[in-house]
Design a protein around this motif. Structure first.
Motif, PDB file in Angstrom:
ATOM      1  N   ASN A  81       0.797  -1.229   0.000  1.00  0.00           N
ATOM      2  CA  ASN A  81       0.000   0.000   0.000  1.00  0.00           C
ATOM      3  C   ASN A  81       0.829   1.278   0.000  1.00  0.00           C
ATOM      4  OD1 ASN A  81      -2.453  -1.416   0.050  1.00  0.00           O
ATOM      5  ND2 ASN A  81      -2.287  -1.665   2.265  1.00  0.00           N
ATOM      6  N   SER A  82       2.126   1.179  -0.115  1.00  0.00           N
ATOM      7  CA  SER A  82       2.971   2.376  -0.089  1.00  0.00           C
ATOM      8  C   SER A  82       2.545   3.353  -1.178  1.00  0.00           C
ATOM      9  CB  SER A  82       4.441   2.009  -0.273  1.00  0.00           C
ATOM     10  OG  SER A  82       4.900   1.227   0.814  1.00  0.00           O
ATOM     11  N   SER A  83       2.287   4.597  -0.765  1.00  0.00           N
ATOM     12  CA  SER A  83       1.871   5.628  -1.721  1.00  0.00           C
ATOM     13  C   SER A  83       2.971   6.659  -1.956  1.00  0.00           C
ATOM     14  CB  SER A  83       0.599   6.317  -1.244  1.00  0.00           C
ATOM     15  OG  SER A  83       0.788   6.868   0.043  1.00  0.00           O
ATOM     16  N   VAL A  84       3.958   6.680  -1.069  1.00  0.00           N
ATOM     17  CA  VAL A  84       5.095   7.585  -1.170  1.00  0.00           C
ATOM     18  C   VAL A  84       6.364   6.738  -1.132  1.00  0.00           C
ATOM     19  CG1 VAL A  84       6.364   9.475  -0.053  1.00  0.00           C
ATOM     20  CG2 VAL A  84       3.851   9.445   0.018  1.00  0.00           C
ATOM     21  N   LEU A  85       7.303   7.038  -2.009  1.00  0.00           N
ATOM     22  CA  LEU A  85       8.608   6.369  -2.014  1.00  0.00           C
ATOM     23  C   LEU A  85       9.676   7.436  -1.865  1.00  0.00           C
ATOM     24  CD1 LEU A  85      10.629   4.031  -2.468  1.00  0.00           C
ATOM     25  CD2 LEU A  85      10.289   4.371  -4.946  1.00  0.00           C
ATOM     26  N   ILE A  86      10.528   7.265  -0.854  1.00  0.00           N
ATOM     27  CA  ILE A  86      11.671   8.155  -0.658  1.00  0.00           C
ATOM     28  C   ILE A  86      12.910   7.400  -1.130  1.00  0.00           C
ATOM     29  CG2 ILE A  86      13.085   9.422   0.998  1.00  0.00           C
ATOM     30  CD1 ILE A  86      10.516   9.660   2.753  1.00  0.00           C
ATOM     31  N   LEU A  87      13.661   8.024  -2.034  1.00  0.00           N
ATOM     32  CA  LEU A  87      14.860   7.405  -2.600  1.00  0.00           C
ATOM     33  C   LEU A  87      16.113   8.180  -2.232  1.00  0.00           C
ATOM     34  CD1 LEU A  87      13.666   6.551  -6.217  1.00  0.00           C
ATOM     35  CD2 LEU A  87      14.189   4.926  -4.380  1.00  0.00           C
ATOM     36  N   GLY A  88      17.070   7.478  -1.637  1.00  0.00           N
ATOM     37  CA  GLY A  88      18.399   8.016  -1.431  1.00  0.00           C
ATOM     38  C   GLY A  88      19.323   7.467  -2.502  1.00  0.00           C
ATOM     39  N   THR A  89      20.619   7.646  -2.314  1.00  0.00           N
ATOM     40  CA  THR A  89      21.584   7.125  -3.278  1.00  0.00           C
ATOM     41  C   THR A  89      21.995   5.708  -2.887  1.00  0.00           C
ATOM     42  OG1 THR A  89      23.352   8.221  -2.032  1.00  0.00           O
ATOM     43  CG2 THR A  89      22.486   9.376  -3.957  1.00  0.00           C
ATOM     44  N   GLY A  90      22.739   5.586  -1.799  1.00  0.00           N
ATOM     45  CA  GLY A  90      23.197   4.319  -1.256  1.00  0.00           C
ATOM     46  C   GLY A  90      23.635   4.557   0.170  1.00  0.00           C
ATOM     47  N   PRO A  91      23.737   3.505   0.982  1.00  0.00           N
ATOM     48  CA  PRO A  91      24.091   3.687   2.392  1.00  0.00           C
ATOM     49  C   PRO A  91      25.478   4.293   2.581  1.00  0.00           C
ATOM     50  CG  PRO A  91      23.427   1.413   1.948  1.00  0.00           C
ATOM     51  CD  PRO A  91      23.507   2.114   0.647  1.00  0.00           C
ATOM     52  N   PHE A 101      13.112  12.419  -3.845  1.00  0.00           N
ATOM     53  CA  PHE A 101      14.542  12.136  -3.865  1.00  0.00           C
ATOM     54  C   PHE A 101      15.209  12.849  -2.701  1.00  0.00           C
ATOM     55  CE2 PHE A 101      13.254  11.854  -8.364  1.00  0.00           C
ATOM     56  CZ  PHE A 101      13.610  10.532  -8.602  1.00  0.00           C
ATOM     57  N   ASN A 102      15.958  12.102  -1.914  1.00  0.00           N
ATOM     58  CA  ASN A 102      16.702  12.682  -0.799  1.00  0.00           C
ATOM     59  C   ASN A 102      18.022  13.228  -1.344  1.00  0.00           C
ATOM     60  OD1 ASN A 102      17.904  13.394   1.584  1.00  0.00           O
ATOM     61  ND2 ASN A 102      17.524  11.461   2.625  1.00  0.00           N
ATOM     62  N   GLY A 103      17.923  14.397  -1.944  1.00  0.00           N
ATOM     63  CA  GLY A 103      19.094  15.068  -2.494  1.00  0.00           C
ATOM     64  C   GLY A 103      19.179  14.977  -4.007  1.00  0.00           C
ATOM     65  N   LYS A 104      19.955  15.898  -4.577  1.00  0.00           N
ATOM     66  CA  LYS A 104      20.109  15.996  -6.024  1.00  0.00           C
ATOM     67  C   LYS A 104      20.808  14.782  -6.624  1.00  0.00           C
ATOM     68  CE  LYS A 104      20.134  21.027  -6.171  1.00  0.00           C
ATOM     69  NZ  LYS A 104      20.937  22.223  -6.356  1.00  0.00           N
ATOM     70  N   LYS A 105      21.755  14.209  -5.896  1.00  0.00           N
ATOM     71  CA  LYS A 105      22.486  13.064  -6.446  1.00  0.00           C
ATOM     72  C   LYS A 105      21.546  11.880  -6.664  1.00  0.00           C
ATOM     73  CE  LYS A 105      26.324  11.121  -7.827  1.00  0.00           C
ATOM     74  NZ  LYS A 105      27.166  11.647  -8.888  1.00  0.00           N
ATOM     75  N   ALA A 106      20.613  11.650  -5.740  1.00  0.00           N
ATOM     76  CA  ALA A 106      19.640  10.563  -5.909  1.00  0.00           C
ATOM     77  C   ALA A 106      18.797  10.807  -7.155  1.00  0.00           C
ATOM     78  CB  ALA A 106      18.759  10.429  -4.671  1.00  0.00           C
ATOM     79  N   ALA A 107      18.344  12.045  -7.346  1.00  0.00           N
ATOM     80  CA  ALA A 107      17.545  12.385  -8.528  1.00  0.00           C
ATOM     81  C   ALA A 107      18.362  12.217  -9.803  1.00  0.00           C
ATOM     82  CB  ALA A 107      17.024  13.814  -8.415  1.00  0.00           C
ATOM     83  N   ASP A 108      19.621  12.643  -9.781  1.00  0.00           N
ATOM     84  CA  ASP A 108      20.495  12.525 -10.950  1.00  0.00           C
ATOM     85  C   ASP A 108      20.752  11.055 -11.311  1.00  0.00           C
ATOM     86  OD1 ASP A 108      20.640  15.279 -11.099  1.00  0.00           O
ATOM     87  OD2 ASP A 108      22.633  15.396 -10.175  1.00  0.00           O
ATOM     88  N   LEU A 109      21.041  10.230 -10.299  1.00  0.00           N
ATOM     89  CA  LEU A 109      21.280   8.809 -10.547  1.00  0.00           C
ATOM     90  C   LEU A 109      20.027   8.134 -11.092  1.00  0.00           C
ATOM     91  CD1 LEU A 109      23.422   7.920  -7.406  1.00  0.00           C
ATOM     92  CD2 LEU A 109      24.188   7.791  -9.793  1.00  0.00           C
ATOM     93  N   TYR A 110      18.873   8.492 -10.529  1.00  0.00           N
ATOM     94  CA  TYR A 110      17.611   7.928 -11.013  1.00  0.00           C
ATOM     95  C   TYR A 110      17.398   8.306 -12.479  1.00  0.00           C
ATOM     96  CZ  TYR A 110      12.695   6.728 -11.406  1.00  0.00           C
ATOM     97  OH  TYR A 110      11.506   6.185 -11.823  1.00  0.00           O
ATOM     98  N   ARG A 111      17.575   9.571 -12.799  1.00  0.00           N
ATOM     99  CA  ARG A 111      17.386  10.041 -14.172  1.00  0.00           C
ATOM    100  C   ARG A 111      18.318   9.309 -15.127  1.00  0.00           C
ATOM    101  NH1 ARG A 111      20.524  12.991 -16.665  1.00  0.00           N
ATOM    102  NH2 ARG A 111      21.465  13.939 -14.833  1.00  0.00           N
TER     103      ARG A 111
END
Length: 167
Positions: A12-22, A109-119
């Motif tokens: 049922n998750s409606s929101v996903l928060i994405l980081g880069t890596g641990p 996206f938790n930060g620009k790097k996460a968004a950039d890697l996803y893109r």
């Protein structure tokens, strides 16, 4: 190569928060956002009004609010913890994750790097999902905690309230 963690999620998750890596500390603790100076968990506790005294409570807080947590990267090479230090990367199968989570409406996206890697590595933007890049909760990102909290609160609270009204 270093390995990321499994996602925290429900069907049922409606929101996903994405980081880069641990980070190095998170990897040692085997916990998302395990560095004591990372603002992620205090921000979530403030926004979602729940306890975060142990890792189980942190998971429960997210799941009780239909929030999933994962990283863009499944495996990676990196010296230290800086997002700028990645040398090799392998992405998680986020396309499949998104398609399987039919309630998903928001990816943060938790930060620009996460968004950039996803893109760069995934590039999958279904029209039913809203995407937003937020300031990193990392202590390396020097934006004031109050400003981070304000931006994260706006990105999480308003959409969750809207999603609850739809239900």
């Amino acid at each position: 190569m270093l390995k990321g963690f499994a996602p925290i999620h429900t069907a049922n998750s409606s929101v996903l928060i994405l980081g880069t890596g641990p980070s190095v500390v998170s990897s040692l603790k085997q916990q998302y956002y395990g560095h004591e100076r990372n603002a992620f968990w205090p921000i979530m506790a403030s926004i979602l009004a729940g306890p975060i005294e142990n890792y189980e409570q942190k998971w429960d807080l997210l799941l009780a609010n239909d929030i999933a947590l994962w990283d863009v990267l499944a495996q990676f090479e990196r010296k230290g913890s800086a997002d700028s230090a990645y040398t090799e990367v392998i992405a998680n199968d986020l396309r499949q994750f998104i398609d399987e989570h039919t309630q998903l409406r928001i990816i943060l996206f938790n930060g620009k790097k996460a968004a950039d890697l996803y893109r760069r590595l995934i590039g999958y933007y279904p029209v039913t999902v809203q995407f937003e890049t937020l300031p990193s909760t990392s202590p390396a990102y020097t934006l004031d905690i109050g400003q981070k909290l304000k931006l994260w609160r706006e990105a999480i609270i308003h959409p969750i309230q809207s999603l609850q009204k739809e239900s």
